[in-house]
Design an enzyme around this catalytic site. Structure first.
Site, PDB file in Angstrom:
ATOM      1  N   CYS A 184       0.843  -1.217   0.000  1.00  0.00           N
ATOM      2  CA  CYS A 184       0.000   0.000   0.000  1.00  0.00           C
ATOM      3  C   CYS A 184       0.864   1.248   0.000  1.00  0.00           C
ATOM      4  O   CYS A 184       0.534   2.249  -0.658  1.00  0.00           O
ATOM      5  CB  CYS A 184      -0.900   0.030   1.234  1.00  0.00           C
ATOM      6  SG  CYS A 184      -2.069  -1.319   1.302  1.00  0.00           S
ATOM      7  N   ASP A 202     -20.691  12.334 -14.892  1.00  0.00           N
ATOM      8  CA  ASP A 202     -22.119  12.145 -14.582  1.00  0.00           C
ATOM      9  C   ASP A 202     -22.304  11.326 -13.305  1.00  0.00           C
ATOM     10  O   ASP A 202     -23.409  10.892 -12.989  1.00  0.00           O
ATOM     11  CB  ASP A 202     -22.828  11.454 -15.767  1.00  0.00           C
ATOM     12  CG  ASP A 202     -22.147  10.129 -16.153  1.00  0.00           C
ATOM     13  OD1 ASP A 202     -21.166   9.723 -15.489  1.00  0.00           O
ATOM     14  OD2 ASP A 202     -22.596   9.497 -17.136  1.00  0.00           O
TER      15      ASP A 202
END
Ligand code: BEZ
Length: 230
Positions: A53, A143
């Protein structure tokens, strides 16, 4: 639970680590955070202070300006607290030699988002048995609808050049009637989408349409130069 391509991404509320906020803490509603006319990428991690990570967040910290040029905002998610995200961000910046972290990290201590978005990794748990998130990538259009998702296990770090490449393809194919072939990159030939007739394609792509002859005799392999700049 999970989210499918074409679904409106949930307008969730969350606490985030944001290096520009007082004490590094901010509360957001996701759609307001995205704003108008921006693409966005939400990517999750199993845990703070873990090695793979750390390499991934360091890579994103280096690429954040590239994503901004693509009108794309990036936000990470890890189940740990905002305070832990704040401490971890300093390690990430030091490791990746960045002066600024450059993007926020969502905190999801109750795993509510992890469950809602289908990001729980069945193989990963904390020492106390709490579930952890896999490495999910969600790319969301202006959108607010989901355009692409990928799920990786904790043990495989992602290729962020590939994530940039797919954003380029998604942005191109959102406005031009083309699709991008295997291993496509900006400037390579694109393919005319199957729903367009050859006559329509010839009118729409003045740079030309090349139809590849196939053993089946079917004319579905239709290439056109990258129409990005036309
Ligand atoms: C890592 O980020 O290195 C990692 C996290 C959880 C499980 C395995 C690896």
């Amino acid at each position: 639970m999970g989210i499918n391509l074409g679904d409106v991404f949930p307008n969730f509320e969350a606490e985030i680590f944001d290096e520009t906020a007082a004490n590094g803490l901010k509360k957001i509603k996701f759609h307001e955070w995205i704003g108008k006319d921006s693409w966005s990428i939400l990517f999750s991690h199993p845990r703070d202070f873990t090695p793979v990570c750390t390499t991934e967040l360091g890579m994103v910290s280096q690429l954040v300006d590239d994503f901004a040029k693509m009108k794309t905002k990036v936000i990470a998610l890890s189940c740990d607290s905002v305070e832990e995200h704040k401490g971890w961000s300093k390690d990430v910046m030091d490791y990746s030699k960045q002066k600024a972290f450059g993007f926020p990290i969502i905190s999801d201590p109750k795993r509510e988002l992890a469950k809602q978005l289908g990001m729980i990794d069945p193989d990963e748990q904390t020492e106390t048995g709490m579930p952890l998130t896999c490495r999910a990538v969600f790319i969301i259009g202006p959108d607010y609808k989901l355009k692409l998702s990928m799920l990786y296990p904790a043990t495989t770090g992602r290729n962020f050049d590939e994530i940039k490449r797919v954003v380029t393809s998604l942005q191109l194919t959102a406005t031009k009637k083309v699709a991008t072939p295997a291993n496509w990159k900006l400037g390579d030939k694109c393919m005319v989408i199957p729903s367009l007739s050859l006559d329509e394609a010839k009118k729409l792509f003045p740079k030309g349409v090349e139809v590849c002859q196939m053993p089946s005799g079917k004319g579905y392999m239709r290439f056109t130069p990258d129409p990005s700049d036309s």
